[in-house]
Design a protein around this motif. Structure first.
Motif, short mmCIF file in Angstrom:
data_model
loop_
_atom_site.label_atom_id
_atom_site.label_comp_id
_atom_site.label_asym_id
_atom_site.label_seq_id
_atom_site.Cartn_x
_atom_site.Cartn_y
_atom_site.Cartn_z
N GLY A 1 27.09 37.53 68.78
CA GLY A 1 26.83 37.47 70.22
C GLY A 1 25.70 38.38 70.67
N LYS A 2 25.45 39.44 69.92
CA LYS A 2 24.42 40.40 70.32
C LYS A 2 23.17 40.32 69.44
N HIS A 3 23.31 39.75 68.26
CA HIS A 3 22.20 39.73 67.32
C HIS A 3 21.81 38.29 66.99
N PRO A 4 20.86 37.75 67.72
CA PRO A 4 20.44 36.35 67.52
C PRO A 4 19.71 36.16 66.19
N GLU A 5 19.43 34.93 65.88
CA GLU A 5 18.72 34.59 64.65
C GLU A 5 17.38 35.34 64.58
N GLY A 6 17.11 35.92 63.43
CA GLY A 6 15.85 36.65 63.26
C GLY A 6 15.87 38.05 63.83
N TYR A 7 17.06 38.58 64.10
CA TYR A 7 17.13 39.90 64.74
C TYR A 7 16.53 41.01 63.88
N SER A 8 16.62 40.87 62.55
CA SER A 8 16.09 41.94 61.68
C SER A 8 14.56 42.02 61.73
N SER A 9 13.93 40.92 62.13
CA SER A 9 12.45 40.91 62.19
C SER A 9 11.93 41.75 63.35
N LYS A 10 12.81 42.12 64.27
CA LYS A 10 12.37 42.93 65.41
C LYS A 10 12.08 44.38 64.99
N PHE A 11 12.65 44.78 63.84
CA PHE A 11 12.48 46.15 63.37
C PHE A 11 11.34 46.23 62.36
N GLN A 12 10.66 47.36 62.39
CA GLN A 12 9.53 47.60 61.47
C GLN A 12 9.95 48.66 60.45
N PHE A 13 10.51 48.21 59.34
CA PHE A 13 10.96 49.14 58.32
C PHE A 13 9.83 49.58 57.40
N PHE A 14 8.86 48.69 57.19
CA PHE A 14 7.76 48.92 56.28
C PHE A 14 6.44 48.65 56.99
N PRO A 15 5.33 49.10 56.42
CA PRO A 15 4.05 48.78 57.04
C PRO A 15 3.84 47.27 57.17
N LYS A 16 4.32 46.51 56.17
CA LYS A 16 4.17 45.06 56.22
C LYS A 16 5.15 44.45 55.24
N HIS A 17 5.80 43.35 55.63
CA HIS A 17 6.70 42.67 54.72
C HIS A 17 6.84 41.21 55.12
N SER A 18 7.40 40.41 54.20
CA SER A 18 7.46 38.95 54.38
C SER A 18 8.71 38.52 55.13
N GLU A 19 8.70 37.25 55.57
CA GLU A 19 9.87 36.68 56.23
C GLU A 19 11.04 36.58 55.26
N LYS A 20 10.72 36.34 53.98
CA LYS A 20 11.77 36.25 52.97
C LYS A 20 12.52 37.57 52.86
N LEU A 21 11.77 38.66 52.88
CA LEU A 21 12.40 39.98 52.81
C LEU A 21 13.23 40.26 54.06
N GLU A 22 12.74 39.83 55.22
CA GLU A 22 13.49 40.01 56.47
C GLU A 22 14.83 39.27 56.42
N ARG A 23 14.81 38.05 55.87
CA ARG A 23 16.06 37.28 55.76
C ARG A 23 17.04 37.97 54.80
N ARG A 24 16.49 38.53 53.71
CA ARG A 24 17.35 39.22 52.75
C ARG A 24 17.98 40.47 53.37
N ILE A 25 17.21 41.18 54.18
CA ILE A 25 17.74 42.35 54.88
C ILE A 25 18.90 41.96 55.79
N ALA A 26 18.70 40.89 56.54
CA ALA A 26 19.75 40.41 57.46
C ALA A 26 20.99 39.97 56.69
N ASP A 27 20.80 39.29 55.55
CA ASP A 27 21.95 38.82 54.76
C ASP A 27 22.79 39.99 54.27
N ILE A 28 22.14 41.04 53.78
CA ILE A 28 22.87 42.22 53.30
C ILE A 28 23.61 42.88 54.46
#
Length: 511
Positions: free
Chosen positions: A132-159
């Motif tokens: 209810g609070k975290h819509p699809e793609g919510y992990s992409s809103k955060f900048q953990f690294f200087p640059k990373h791929s959408e695949k990595l963002e999805r893996r972060i969200a899955d974990i």
């Protein structure tokens, strides 16, 4: 927050000759930090060279710029086992430093490790996944690294969704520390250099020893008990070591500037003393040069790692309550999107990243804060509330978003350029300083030359005028070349000087 930092610096200004230890103790008191030996205060001079504030020396005398000074609290000595630190507040501050290293491209790792580290950060920041609070793609809103791929963002969200449910923030932070500690680049603060062939290299000091990184691999690793001496001359840095079977090696590298080389040397001296020695009483003053040349002298001041751990074990107070406001940068979100981080996150401006998380690449040069500091630098700032006291460890961009010490946000450490506000004549002053240094070096050369000539003249007089019956003097006097010099040059010169002296003496008597 602003008024409390203002009080801190007002107290500092009352003591114009305050030493670095005074400021450091004030900060640690405000943070309620007891395990403080792992930390230090870093500042950047007008030439964009980084320095660690020396606690035994006056603050004002160490600064080349004009006040106000901007300094940043940083982890100076990375704990060998950060997860086992005694107090949560210490673990939290180390966590923030490592999170910053990850974001700046210093704590690089394989993609699988990167996903796990980012998921721990996400769990600590926003808690359990909530559809209810975290819509699809919510992990992409955060900048953990200087640059990373959408695949990595999805893996972060899955974990985050499946593996970390129920973990409290402090547990996620501890797990992050345990994971980061196992990485090859844990504790690396890279110093850019070149090897003897001119190839780029990065030198760094870790809790376990000295490392050299080139390209995508670690080319040298020397344990602290193997390193016997660190030396520098100008831009040249030498590492002497004894490895197994009495194998002696000397590594030589070249820093960009003499100042960068000296900073590298001092960092090495301090790290070796901190991690290698058993007691602080074993610390000795170290010289950068040979016996017959003065060079630079430096002495590490402080406790060593073993003493710090023994002291931490004696802490018996109630753990201080921590109300944290985390600082993971959040990417720009349009007004139409409803996702808002919870209170454990704080929105911070981000910059376009340059480094890439991958399985092979290691490139600290892509960090936004190499040594010396690059033009587009980012500094460590504070945004945290501990028992009502602010502290400063969050990222800020060098742009209109960054604030000075006395700015609206009142952060202790903001962008390094804010330290130079009101010092518009720094470039002109630096040119004058360079001229002064050149003049002084010429004067020193002249004095040395005159001294040598005087010594030679003294030896010549001893040879020609004295009656010392010494074998080697007698042999020299009997050579044809010396006899020719004595009668054709020295004797006429002596008569000329004697004549002039008599003439001057006559003038003085007549007067």
């Amino acid at each position: 927050m602003p008024h409390q930092w203002a009080l801190l610096f007002s107290a500092l200004l009352l003591q114009r000759d305050a030493k670095g230890q005074y400021l450091f103790d004030l900060i640690c008191h405000n943070l309620n930090l007891l395990e403080k030996d792992y930390f230090g205060i870093r500042y950047v001079d007008p030439d964009k060279q980084r320095h660690w504030l020396e606690f035994t020396k006056s603050i004002a005398k160490q600064m080349k710029s004009q006040p106000p000074f901007t300094m940043c609290l940083r982890v100076k000595f990375y704990p060998p086992d950060p997860a086992s630190l005694k107090e949560e507040i210490t673990r939290y501050l180390v966590f923030l430093q490592l999170k910053r290293d990850l974001y700046h491209g210093r704590l690089l790792c394989k993609t699988s490790d990167a996903a796990m580290l980012a998921a721990y950060i996400l769990q600590a920041e926003i808690g359990d996944y909530d559809p209810g609070k975290h819509p699809e793609g919510y992990s992409s809103k955060f900048q953990f690294f200087p640059k990373h791929s959408e695949k990595l963002e999805r893996r972060i969200a899955d974990i985050h969704k499946t593996e970390l449910i129920g973990q409290k923030p402090e547990i996620s932070e501890r797990n992050f520390l345990q994971k980061a500690q196992m990485l090859e680049t844990y504790g690396v603060d890279p110093h850019p250099c070149k090897d003897v062939s001119g190839n780029p290299a990065f030198l760094a000091f870790t809790p376990f020893g000295f490392v050299v990184l080139q390209g995508n691999k670690r080319v040298h690793f020397l344990k602290w008990n193997e390193v016997t001496k660190l030396k520098f001359e100008g831009k040249t840095f030498h590492i002497y070591a004894n490895q197994k079977e009495d194998k002696k090696i000397i590594l030589t590298y070249f820093a960009p500037t003499p100042e960068a080389c000296k900073h590298l040397w001092k960092c090495g001296v301090e790290n070796q003393a901190f991690y290698k020695l058993e007691k602080s009483s074993q610390v000795r003053t170290v010289s950068s040069s040979n016996l017959f040349f003065k060079g630079s002298r430096f002495r590490y001041s402080g406790r060593v790692a073993k003493e710090v751990m023994e002291q931490s074990a004696k802490i018996k107070r109630e753990p201080p309550e921590i109300h944290s406001a985390h600082s993971t940068p959040v990417r720009s979100v349009s007004h139409g999107e409803s996702f808002i981080p919870r209170s454990r996150s704080q929105v911070a401006d981000t910059s376009e990243g340059m480094a890439v998380i991958s399985d092979e690449a290691y490139s600290p040069s892509d960090s936004v804060l190499p040594t010396p500091v690059a033009e587009h630098s980012m500094e460590l700032a504070v945004s945290r509330q501990i028992n009502g006291a602010p502290c400063s460890i969050e990222e800020e961009k060098e742009s209109e978003a960054s604030t000075s010490m006395h700015g609206e946000r009142g952060d202790f450490g903001a962008d390094s350029r804010s330290a130079q506000e009101g010092a518009g004549g720094d470039s002109a002053l630096s040119e004058v300083e360079q001229v002064n240094k050149f003049v002084l070096s010429v004067l020193r050369l002249l004095l040395v030359t005159i001294g040598l000539l005087f010594v030679l003249l003294l030896l010549l007089i001893i040879l020609t005028e004295s009656d010392l019956d010494i074998a080697f003097l007698t042999d020299i006097r009997q050579t044809p070349e010396f006899e020719q010099f004595h009668y054709e040059y020295f004797c006429p010169l002596r008569r000329w000087f004697a004549c002039k002296l008599r003439w001057v003496g006559g003038l003085l008597i007549n007067k």
